[in-house]
Design a protein around this motif. Structure first.
Motif, PDB file in Angstrom:
ATOM      1  N   CYS A  43      -3.419  -4.054  18.836  1.00  0.00           N
ATOM      2  CA  CYS A  43      -2.668  -3.474  17.719  1.00  0.00           C
ATOM      3  C   CYS A  43      -1.179  -3.754  17.905  1.00  0.00           C
ATOM      4  O   CYS A  43      -0.573  -3.290  18.877  1.00  0.00           O
ATOM      5  CB  CYS A  43      -2.913  -1.969  17.622  1.00  0.00           C
ATOM      6  SG  CYS A  43      -1.975  -1.156  16.301  1.00  0.00           S
ATOM      7  N   ASP A  44      -0.587  -4.513  16.969  1.00  0.00           N
ATOM      8  CA  ASP A  44       0.829  -4.856  17.092  1.00  0.00           C
ATOM      9  C   ASP A  44       1.754  -3.784  16.531  1.00  0.00           C
ATOM     10  O   ASP A  44       2.978  -3.893  16.634  1.00  0.00           O
ATOM     11  CB  ASP A  44       1.121  -6.200  16.433  1.00  0.00           C
ATOM     12  CG  ASP A  44       0.746  -6.231  14.945  1.00  0.00           C
ATOM     13  OD1 ASP A  44       0.449  -5.156  14.386  1.00  0.00           O
ATOM     14  OD2 ASP A  44       0.741  -7.329  14.370  1.00  0.00           O
ATOM     15  N   GLY A  45       1.176  -2.758  15.913  1.00  0.00           N
ATOM     16  CA  GLY A  45       1.985  -1.663  15.404  1.00  0.00           C
ATOM     17  C   GLY A  45       2.720  -1.961  14.118  1.00  0.00           C
ATOM     18  O   GLY A  45       3.586  -1.192  13.691  1.00  0.00           O
ATOM     19  N   LEU A  46       2.383  -3.074  13.461  1.00  0.00           N
ATOM     20  CA  LEU A  46       3.058  -3.441  12.213  1.00  0.00           C
ATOM     21  C   LEU A  46       2.399  -2.805  10.992  1.00  0.00           C
ATOM     22  O   LEU A  46       3.007  -2.685   9.934  1.00  0.00           O
ATOM     23  CB  LEU A  46       3.091  -4.960  12.056  1.00  0.00           C
ATOM     24  CG  LEU A  46       3.869  -5.716  13.139  1.00  0.00           C
ATOM     25  CD1 LEU A  46       3.798  -7.214  12.901  1.00  0.00           C
ATOM     26  CD2 LEU A  46       5.322  -5.249  13.182  1.00  0.00           C
ATOM     27  N   GLY A  47       1.131  -2.450  11.122  1.00  0.00           N
ATOM     28  CA  GLY A  47       0.479  -1.676  10.074  1.00  0.00           C
ATOM     29  C   GLY A  47       0.029  -2.428   8.842  1.00  0.00           C
ATOM     30  O   GLY A  47       0.084  -1.879   7.737  1.00  0.00           O
ATOM     31  N   ASP A  48      -0.442  -3.672   8.989  1.00  0.00           N
ATOM     32  CA  ASP A  48      -1.000  -4.378   7.834  1.00  0.00           C
ATOM     33  C   ASP A  48      -2.193  -3.643   7.244  1.00  0.00           C
ATOM     34  O   ASP A  48      -2.520  -3.804   6.070  1.00  0.00           O
ATOM     35  CB  ASP A  48      -1.436  -5.792   8.233  1.00  0.00           C
ATOM     36  CG  ASP A  48      -0.261  -6.719   8.462  1.00  0.00           C
ATOM     37  OD1 ASP A  48       0.860  -6.347   8.062  1.00  0.00           O
ATOM     38  OD2 ASP A  48      -0.456  -7.796   9.043  1.00  0.00           O
ATOM     39  N   CYS A  49      -2.843  -2.842   8.071  1.00  0.00           N
ATOM     40  CA  CYS A  49      -4.037  -2.123   7.631  1.00  0.00           C
ATOM     41  C   CYS A  49      -3.720  -0.907   6.766  1.00  0.00           C
ATOM     42  O   CYS A  49      -4.571  -0.457   5.986  1.00  0.00           O
ATOM     43  CB  CYS A  49      -4.855  -1.678   8.848  1.00  0.00           C
ATOM     44  SG  CYS A  49      -3.899  -0.715  10.062  1.00  0.00           S
TER      45      CYS A  49
END
Length: 238
Positions: A43-49
């Motif tokens: 999880c890159d923490g960018l939040g595309d989801c």
């Protein structure tokens, strides 16, 4: 380490899977009908989801979590791509089953059929339907064509499609940005060249922009060209 990472509310989650599809790193899986963050280090923490969740079950939180491991994500993507390229029985929609075609040479064809020899080398050809890890992309020359070009330009098969993997689409009608999918295709395969075949109308600019963005984000230096067709079927000079 303390860092920003996603949180999935199991009580809200309806198991639709939209977040798992949106997560390009493969950090989310659907387990027993619920979305689960199975790999915190993916999880890159960018939040595309986040914007893909229809029930607002995903949010950010700051907590103890392993660092984002980009190398592991890349390795996992490569492994998945290799597995998907293996020949397995197709059980989905017959219309999107992968096919690669070899057309006979003209001298091998009966005279009455020469004018109608297709040069489509693979199926599917619609950009929305083509799988990003189809084996026919390896070593391919890509033709990215606006779907109207096939109707406006009479000899598209011989002049442009022959010897290429053809992907067609219309960003205005499909209502999607193709750049993400094209970036995966170009990034994961040994693409030899890219030809953009577009119409003169402004909406075709979306197709050209998507291809240019994909080429840039792939980090590869690949020969490419743009060819513009007028609405009366002639090739326009830049």
């Amino acid at each position: 380490m303390i860092r920003k990472i996603i949180r999935i509310d199991e009580n809200k989650c309806n198991g639709c899977g939209a977040c798992a599809v949106a997560c390009h790193e493969g950090a989310i899986e659907i387990i027993e009908g619920k979305a689960v963050l199975t790999r915190e280090d993916y999880c890159d923490g960018l939040g595309d989801c986040l914007p893909k969740c229809p029930v607002d079950a995903i949010s950010f939180e700051e907590r103890e979590a392993p660092a984002y491991d980009e190398a592991a994500v890349i390795a996992a993507k490569q492994k998945k791509a290799a597995e998907q390229e293996k020949k397995v029985p197709h059980t989905g929609c017959p219309g999107i089953q992968v096919h690669q075609m070899t057309h006979p040479k003209k001298k091998e064809m009966p005279a009455h059929t020469l004018a109608g020899v297709s040069q489509l080398g693979q199926w599917p050809c619609q950009m929305k339907l083509v799988p990003v890890n189809a084996p026919y992309f390896d070593g391919a020359k890509l033709l990215i064509a606006a779907d109207c070009t096939a109707y406006a330009y009479a000899n598209i098969h011989e002049d442009f499609m022959k010897g290429k993997v053809t992907l067609i689409g219309c960003p205005k009608c499909d209502g999607v940005d193709y750049s993400e999918k094209l970036t995966e295709i170009i990034g994961n395969h040994d693409i030899k060249s890219v030809t953009i075949l577009r119409m003169e109308v402004p909406c075709c600019g979306g197709l050209e922009t998507a291809v240019k963005k994909a080429l840039q984000e792939s980090g590869k230096f690949i020969p490419w060209q743009r060819i513009t067709i007028s609405i009366d079927g002639t090739i326009l000079e830049d």
